[in-house]
Write an enzyme that holds these catalytic residues in place. Structure first.
Site, PDB file in Angstrom:
ATOM      1  N   HIS A 250     -11.059  44.610 -36.839  1.00  0.00           N
ATOM      2  CA  HIS A 250     -11.886  43.866 -37.872  1.00  0.00           C
ATOM      3  C   HIS A 250     -10.593  42.889 -38.693  1.00  0.00           C
ATOM      4  O   HIS A 250     -10.912  41.785 -38.911  1.00  0.00           O
ATOM      5  CB  HIS A 250     -12.561  44.508 -38.875  1.00  0.00           C
ATOM      6  CG  HIS A 250     -13.900  45.304 -38.356  1.00  0.00           C
ATOM      7  ND1 HIS A 250     -13.798  46.757 -38.388  1.00  0.00           N
ATOM      8  CD2 HIS A 250     -14.730  44.883 -37.548  1.00  0.00           C
ATOM      9  CE1 HIS A 250     -14.919  47.152 -37.775  1.00  0.00           C
ATOM     10  NE2 HIS A 250     -15.600  46.121 -37.370  1.00  0.00           N
TER      11      HIS A 250
ATOM     12  N   ALA B 246     -17.371  49.798 -42.131  1.00  0.00           N
ATOM     13  CA  ALA B 246     -16.228  50.866 -41.277  1.00  0.00           C
ATOM     14  C   ALA B 246     -14.996  50.231 -40.873  1.00  0.00           C
ATOM     15  O   ALA B 246     -14.881  50.449 -39.826  1.00  0.00           O
ATOM     16  CB  ALA B 246     -17.027  51.888 -40.725  1.00  0.00           C
ATOM     17  N   LEU B 247     -14.502  49.376 -41.641  1.00  0.00           N
ATOM     18  CA  LEU B 247     -13.346  48.372 -40.978  1.00  0.00           C
ATOM     19  C   LEU B 247     -12.279  49.179 -40.861  1.00  0.00           C
ATOM     20  O   LEU B 247     -11.915  50.053 -41.307  1.00  0.00           O
ATOM     21  CB  LEU B 247     -13.287  47.638 -42.179  1.00  0.00           C
ATOM     22  CG  LEU B 247     -14.426  46.514 -42.650  1.00  0.00           C
ATOM     23  CD1 LEU B 247     -14.038  45.664 -43.905  1.00  0.00           C
ATOM     24  CD2 LEU B 247     -15.262  45.825 -41.432  1.00  0.00           C
TER      25      LEU B 247
ATOM     26  N   GLN C  99     -12.834  40.433 -28.330  1.00  0.00           N
ATOM     27  CA  GLN C  99     -12.916  40.854 -27.082  1.00  0.00           C
ATOM     28  C   GLN C  99     -13.569  42.119 -26.478  1.00  0.00           C
ATOM     29  O   GLN C  99     -13.980  42.386 -25.638  1.00  0.00           O
ATOM     30  CB  GLN C  99     -11.524  40.562 -26.229  1.00  0.00           C
ATOM     31  CG  GLN C  99     -11.784  40.201 -24.588  1.00  0.00           C
ATOM     32  CD  GLN C  99     -10.461  40.471 -24.076  1.00  0.00           C
ATOM     33  OE1 GLN C  99      -9.332  39.832 -24.281  1.00  0.00           O
ATOM     34  NE2 GLN C  99     -10.508  41.266 -23.149  1.00  0.00           N
TER      35      GLN C  99
ATOM     36  N   ARG D 208     -16.922  53.645 -34.106  1.00  0.00           N
ATOM     37  CA  ARG D 208     -17.684  54.846 -33.426  1.00  0.00           C
ATOM     38  C   ARG D 208     -16.550  56.088 -32.981  1.00  0.00           C
ATOM     39  O   ARG D 208     -17.025  57.129 -32.723  1.00  0.00           O
ATOM     40  CB  ARG D 208     -18.406  54.551 -32.403  1.00  0.00           C
ATOM     41  CG  ARG D 208     -19.894  53.832 -32.856  1.00  0.00           C
ATOM     42  CD  ARG D 208     -20.439  53.516 -31.611  1.00  0.00           C
ATOM     43  NE  ARG D 208     -22.117  52.943 -32.028  1.00  0.00           N
ATOM     44  CZ  ARG D 208     -22.317  51.761 -32.059  1.00  0.00           C
ATOM     45  NH1 ARG D 208     -21.636  50.870 -31.407  1.00  0.00           N
ATOM     46  NH2 ARG D 208     -23.661  51.360 -32.427  1.00  0.00           N
TER      47      ARG D 208
HETATM   48  P1  AMP Z   1     -18.521  45.549 -35.422  1.00  0.00           P
HETATM   49  O1  AMP Z   1     -18.304  45.721 -36.787  1.00  0.00           O
HETATM   50  O2  AMP Z   1     -18.324  46.734 -34.628  1.00  0.00           O
HETATM   51  O3  AMP Z   1     -19.921  45.152 -35.311  1.00  0.00           O
HETATM   52  O4  AMP Z   1     -17.666  44.549 -34.970  1.00  0.00           O
HETATM   53  C1  AMP Z   1     -17.411  43.476 -35.624  1.00  0.00           C
HETATM   54  C2  AMP Z   1     -16.499  42.630 -34.909  1.00  0.00           C
HETATM   55  O5  AMP Z   1     -15.148  43.088 -34.836  1.00  0.00           O
HETATM   56  C3  AMP Z   1     -16.971  42.102 -33.678  1.00  0.00           C
HETATM   57  O6  AMP Z   1     -16.716  40.892 -33.217  1.00  0.00           O
HETATM   58  C4  AMP Z   1     -16.015  43.018 -32.496  1.00  0.00           C
HETATM   59  O7  AMP Z   1     -15.891  42.665 -31.407  1.00  0.00           O
HETATM   60  C5  AMP Z   1     -14.817  42.985 -33.287  1.00  0.00           C
HETATM   61  N1  AMP Z   1     -14.112  44.220 -33.147  1.00  0.00           N
HETATM   62  C6  AMP Z   1     -14.500  45.324 -33.100  1.00  0.00           C
HETATM   63  N2  AMP Z   1     -13.399  46.341 -32.693  1.00  0.00           N
HETATM   64  C7  AMP Z   1     -12.540  45.586 -32.234  1.00  0.00           C
HETATM   65  C8  AMP Z   1     -10.986  45.829 -31.789  1.00  0.00           C
HETATM   66  N3  AMP Z   1     -10.532  46.951 -31.777  1.00  0.00           N
HETATM   67  N4  AMP Z   1     -10.256  44.741 -31.700  1.00  0.00           N
HETATM   68  C9  AMP Z   1     -10.695  43.540 -32.034  1.00  0.00           C
HETATM   69  N5  AMP Z   1     -11.859  43.073 -32.262  1.00  0.00           N
HETATM   70  C10 AMP Z   1     -12.680  44.346 -32.579  1.00  0.00           C
END
Ligand code: AMP
Length: 273
Positions: free
Chosen positions: A28, A23-24, A139, A178
């Site tokens: 990401h 759900a990029l 972060q 989310r």
């Molecule tokens: P997820 O798909 O939510 O598990 O996130 C994958 C990676 O993307 C993790 O390292 C997250 O911290 C990073 N990430 C998620 N949302 C953001 C954002 N708004 N800004 C920067 N990195 C993000």
């Protein structure tokens, strides 16, 4: 994936790795851009890891957008997408788990028991499969980045852990897969997180040393938003140990986790004096 990675390493190409749950969004993509700027090859994984979700969490409804994700990865110039099945990651008989003691029980750990063991174990597996020179984390999930760095150092994982800034919507809400769960009213209410973090940061920059005063102001703001159904934590922390602070330090972490309806949102801000 292991063979592909080995082929790159044999040709002395450095691999940058970006683990995701799909759900990029632009958060990401920012990690991918950073990886592309620092490595010859960029590998992205999409794996909604069942072991990091609690029993009553959103594993079953976590957004799946594989087709548009693949399009975004192609547009971003990603070399390889790794999309394993849970049955390949956790075959019958799988019984190992990594615990990053101490750090994993603070902040989100108190409300998501077992979550960080699930994260540490899957990230360790993904790093062992991909064996990148660098791996990129946001972060946005600050505690996760601290835990992964600790794990990599403790277990001699030969990979640089790079933490990239949080990407936000125009109005300040941190981008998150989310956020798609939120109604329009809830989406507007969610902005209170960014406002509370900003207010806390401004108090610190204006010279407030009493972390309790900053915590109270943030909690008062969050409590004033009727659509916030539960504040799990909103306070002032040491970014290295994740301990709650009584007094503001040179480097201070402000972090919030709350629910709007049943949607759990987290965000944080680092304040350097
Ligand atoms: P997820 O798909 O939510 O598990 O996130 C994958 C990676 O993307 C993790 O390292 C997250 O911290 C990073 N990430 C998620 N949302 C953001 C954002 N708004 N800004 C920067 N990195 C993000």
């Amino acid at each position: 994936m292991q063979q592909t990675s080995e082929g790159h390493r044999l040709r002395s190409r450095t691999i940058g790795f970006v683990p995701t749950m799909g759900a990029l969004h632009e958060g990401h993509i920012s990690l991918i851009k950073r990886s592309k700027s620092e490595n010859d090859i960029t590998v992205v994984s999409i794996f909604v890891n069942p072991t990091q979700f609690g029993l009553n969490e959103d594993f079953d409804k976590y957004p799946k957008e594989t087709d548009s994700d693949i399009q975004k990865l192609e547009e971003a110039g990603v070399d390889t997408l790794f999309m394993p099945d849970a049955s390949n990651m956790y075959p019958d008989g799988f019984s190992s788990s990594i615990t990053v003691g101490g750090l994993d029980s603070k902040l989100c750990g108190e409300f998501r028991p077992g979550h960080f063991s699930g994260v540490a174990t899957v990230v360790c597996k993904l790093l062992n499969i991909t064996r990148p020179a660098r791996a990129y984390f946001g972060q946005k999930d600050f505690q996760q980045s601290v835990i992964i760095k600790r794990m990599a150092a403790d277990l001699n994982i030969d990979c640089q852990i790079v933490v990239c800034p949080t990407i936000r919507e125009g109005d300040g809400l941190a981008k998150s897969s989310r956020n798609s769960y939120l109604s329009a009213e809830q989406r507007a209410a969610a902005l209170v997180i960014y406002r509370a973090l900003n207010t806390g940061a401004e108090m610190i920059r204006a010279g407030e040393k009493d972390a309790g005063a900053v915590k109270k102001q943030m909690n008062d703001m969050l409590a004033a938003e009727p659509l916030v159904s539960e504040v799990q934590y909103a306070s002032v922390y040491d970014p290295a140990t994740l301990d709650e602070l009584a007094e503001v330090k040179r480097e201070t972490l402000l972090a919030v986790a709350l629910r709007i309806g049943s949607t759990r949102l987290i965000d944080n801000m680092l304040v350097s004096l």
